[in-house]
Design a protein around this motif. Sequence first.
Motif, PDB file in Angstrom:
ATOM      1  N   ASN A  51      25.229   2.417   5.316  1.00  0.00           N
ATOM      2  CA  ASN A  51      24.707   1.094   5.636  1.00  0.00           C
ATOM      3  C   ASN A  51      25.482  -0.027   4.958  1.00  0.00           C
ATOM      4  O   ASN A  51      25.071  -1.177   5.029  1.00  0.00           O
ATOM      5  N   CYS A  56      22.104  -6.366   7.956  1.00  0.00           N
ATOM      6  CA  CYS A  56      20.821  -6.946   8.364  1.00  0.00           C
ATOM      7  C   CYS A  56      19.838  -6.851   7.201  1.00  0.00           C
ATOM      8  O   CYS A  56      20.049  -6.088   6.258  1.00  0.00           O
ATOM      9  N   LEU A  57      18.779  -7.609   7.275  1.00  0.00           N
ATOM     10  CA  LEU A  57      17.805  -7.647   6.188  1.00  0.00           C
ATOM     11  C   LEU A  57      17.064  -6.323   6.017  1.00  0.00           C
ATOM     12  O   LEU A  57      16.667  -5.972   4.910  1.00  0.00           O
ATOM     13  N   ASP A  58      16.909  -5.563   7.097  1.00  0.00           N
ATOM     14  CA  ASP A  58      16.277  -4.241   6.992  1.00  0.00           C
ATOM     15  C   ASP A  58      17.115  -3.308   6.110  1.00  0.00           C
ATOM     16  O   ASP A  58      16.580  -2.570   5.281  1.00  0.00           O
ATOM     17  N   ASP A  59      18.436  -3.346   6.306  1.00  0.00           N
ATOM     18  CA  ASP A  59      19.324  -2.523   5.476  1.00  0.00           C
ATOM     19  C   ASP A  59      19.289  -2.985   4.025  1.00  0.00           C
ATOM     20  O   ASP A  59      19.365  -2.165   3.108  1.00  0.00           O
ATOM     21  N   GLU A  61      16.704  -4.190   2.516  1.00  0.00           N
ATOM     22  CA  GLU A  61      15.460  -3.636   1.953  1.00  0.00           C
ATOM     23  C   GLU A  61      15.642  -2.171   1.569  1.00  0.00           C
ATOM     24  O   GLU A  61      15.131  -1.730   0.539  1.00  0.00           O
ATOM     25  N   LYS A  62      16.376  -1.407   2.394  1.00  0.00           N
ATOM     26  CA  LYS A  62      16.632   0.000   2.078  1.00  0.00           C
ATOM     27  C   LYS A  62      17.441   0.130   0.787  1.00  0.00           C
ATOM     28  O   LYS A  62      17.134   0.965  -0.066  1.00  0.00           O
ATOM     29  N   THR A  65      15.275  -0.726  -2.253  1.00  0.00           N
ATOM     30  CA  THR A  65      14.404   0.398  -2.600  1.00  0.00           C
ATOM     31  C   THR A  65      15.200   1.492  -3.303  1.00  0.00           C
ATOM     32  O   THR A  65      14.765   2.048  -4.315  1.00  0.00           O
TER      33      THR A  65
END
Length: 184
Positions: A51, A56-59, A61-62, A65
Amino acid sequence: MKRKRSSTWYVVDGVCLTLDEIKILLSRVVDEQGKANEGDSISEIIDIYQNLPITCLDDLEKIETYLEDKNARNKFIDDLRRLGGSSYKECCRRFMKKMLSDDVAKLYSVHGHKGKRVFAKTMVFSTVIEALLICDKTTNAKNVEIVLGQWLAKATERIHKNENVAENWRKEGGPGGSSRQKDD
């Protein structure tokens, strides 16, 4: 009953391996080092690196985490440090280019100025600073923060520059060619 083999082969140190065999070997290494979390699968660890840069913002967040785990964060810092550079400024630019795409970087400023998101609150920010302070013992967090801020601020400029380069490339007919026609 014969097991159907994958058609994808990889050569590692002169040995042909399938992707399944590579995953098995990698999981053994992770198990031996004890660096995987109880809940992490080997594919989740591989996905984190696939990634990058974050697009993107989803990546993001991953990655955030993932970086909450101390062992994962330390490994990530070691990986960043291997990118190197001749100065903390160059290291910072190399780290950030590896971490964030310009499309995500343009959404952030270090402290959230101009209505942007606050990068200083992210684990990526603290991880990059930590890696840079280890790489260059002569600098401090404030110097790194300034370089990070400059890099983030220029994201839109880099996007426009890359668009112009691509447009010029298309106009010139791509590699080795020109779109101009010769007169006979």
